[in-house]
Design a protein around this motif. Structure first.
Motif, mmCIF file in Angstrom:
data_model
loop_
_atom_site.group_PDB
_atom_site.id
_atom_site.type_symbol
_atom_site.label_atom_id
_atom_site.label_comp_id
_atom_site.label_asym_id
_atom_site.label_seq_id
_atom_site.Cartn_x
_atom_site.Cartn_y
_atom_site.Cartn_z
ATOM 1 N N GLU A 105 12.777 43.463 22.888
ATOM 2 C CA GLU A 105 12.686 42.232 23.671
ATOM 3 C C GLU A 105 11.554 42.315 24.696
ATOM 4 O OE1 GLU A 105 17.343 40.693 23.556
ATOM 5 O OE2 GLU A 105 16.650 42.002 25.184
ATOM 6 N N ARG B 176 7.302 34.936 17.758
ATOM 7 C CA ARG B 176 8.727 34.583 17.860
ATOM 8 C C ARG B 176 9.475 34.840 16.556
ATOM 9 N NH1 ARG B 176 6.577 30.328 21.187
ATOM 10 N NH2 ARG B 176 7.390 30.535 23.337
ATOM 11 N N GLN C 56 12.503 37.585 16.184
ATOM 12 C CA GLN C 56 13.830 37.214 15.691
ATOM 13 C C GLN C 56 14.235 38.086 14.506
ATOM 14 O OE1 GLN C 56 15.757 34.935 17.411
ATOM 15 N NE2 GLN C 56 17.290 36.004 16.171
ATOM 16 N N ASP D 207 17.440 40.408 14.630
ATOM 17 C CA ASP D 207 18.487 40.190 13.622
ATOM 18 C C ASP D 207 18.830 41.497 12.907
ATOM 19 O OD1 ASP D 207 18.660 37.528 14.229
ATOM 20 O OD2 ASP D 207 17.483 36.835 12.501
#
Length: 286
Positions: A197, A219, A223, A227
């Motif tokens: 992050e 982005r 993700q 995930d």
């Protein structure tokens, strides 16, 4: 640095572990063993998902090294090497449980089973990967009882005695495996998430307004990485449930010496079904 810990291969685990319960059910209750023998044949080469988790301690640290600063990178890379060095102990820890289940299968079907003597759990090795002294001693004791049970010529009518004799050791040992899977591994994954992050947020801060298309790509990649971490966390939760099912199911078997086959079948069935269900979640993550 979080406590060093563990990982292991695919998930016919549902077969291997469900095997243990179905086999024990049959042999403890004097049910027809032919169905058990058939089930054992299909699960003969099954392995558990613990090896995947064990191997991913190092894998998570290696992925994290891609996100951290140049100053922090050597520290994270050293963690990855530490986890790699501990893999033999990790796999030996998993093997104690696998050998015990295989022994129950052999005893209940009056068949032979082979054990890889080159992979052996030791108290020092189990403590090195984070188990307490009591848990490590239980693991070594359980491995010893597996050898004794097989060489002593236990047969189907004695499987109940094996279950009762081994139950205290198994329960203590499962607590050690649960610590690794349910606490240590999630901590490693959480460190990976924090680093990921931070890395992607830094890129977005730098390029978000100047290069909108680059921000979209960033982005999407962020993700995907997050995930992947979430999926592995779910796998840890699922494998924790498998270990819990093994412990609870085995305890009930140890306590149900005088149940008839029908009663015992109903008692064990929910554990077998849940192990199969949780195994799917573990398999999907790796």
């Amino acid at each position: 640095m979080s406590r060093p810990l563990i990982h292991e291969r695919r998930l016919n685990s549902r077969a291997a572990i469900a095997l243990g319960f179905v086999l024990v059910f049959a042999c403890t209750s004097c049910a027809d063993l032919s169905a058990v023998a058939k089930f054992a044949a299909t699960a003969k080469n099954a392995s558990t998902g613990f090896s995947d988790i064990a191997n991913d301690f190092a894998g998570s640290a290696e992925r994290r090294a891609l996100y951290v600063s140049d100053e922090e990178k050597p520290v994270v890379e050293k963690q990855a090497e530490t986890y790699k060095a501990l893999q033999p102990e990790m796999l030996a820890a998993q093997k104690v449980l696998v050998d015990y289940i295989a022994a129950l299968a052999a005893i209940s079907t009056d068949s032979a089973t082979s054990r890889d003597a080159s992979v052996k759990a030791t108290e020092d090795g189990l403590k090195k990967i984070g188990m307490s002294s009591a848990q490590a001693a239980a693991g070594v004791g359980l491995a010893t009882k597996v050898v004794d049970a097989l060489t002593a010529g236990y047969r189907s009518n004695k499987a109940g005695k094996v279950i009762r004799d081994c139950n205290p050791l198994l329960q203590d040992y499962l607590k050690g495996l649960e610590q690794i899977v349910g606490t240590d591994y999630p901590l490693v994954l959480n460190n990976e998430r924090i680093s990921a992050e931070g890395y992607y947020q830094g890129l977005l801060h730098r390029y978000g307004e100047k290069e909108p298309l680059a921000a979209v790509t960033i982005r999407v990649q962020m993700q995907q990485d997050l995930d992947g971490i979430k999926k592995r966390e779910q796998a840890a939760t699922a494998y924790m449930k498998i270990l819990t099912d093994i412990g609870e199911g085995h305890q009930k078997l140890a306590d149900s010496e005088h149940m008839n086959p029908k009663q015992l079948g109903k008692l064990v069935e929910p554990y077998v079904e849940d192990i199969a269900k949780q195994s799917v979640a573990v398999a999907k993550a790796y």
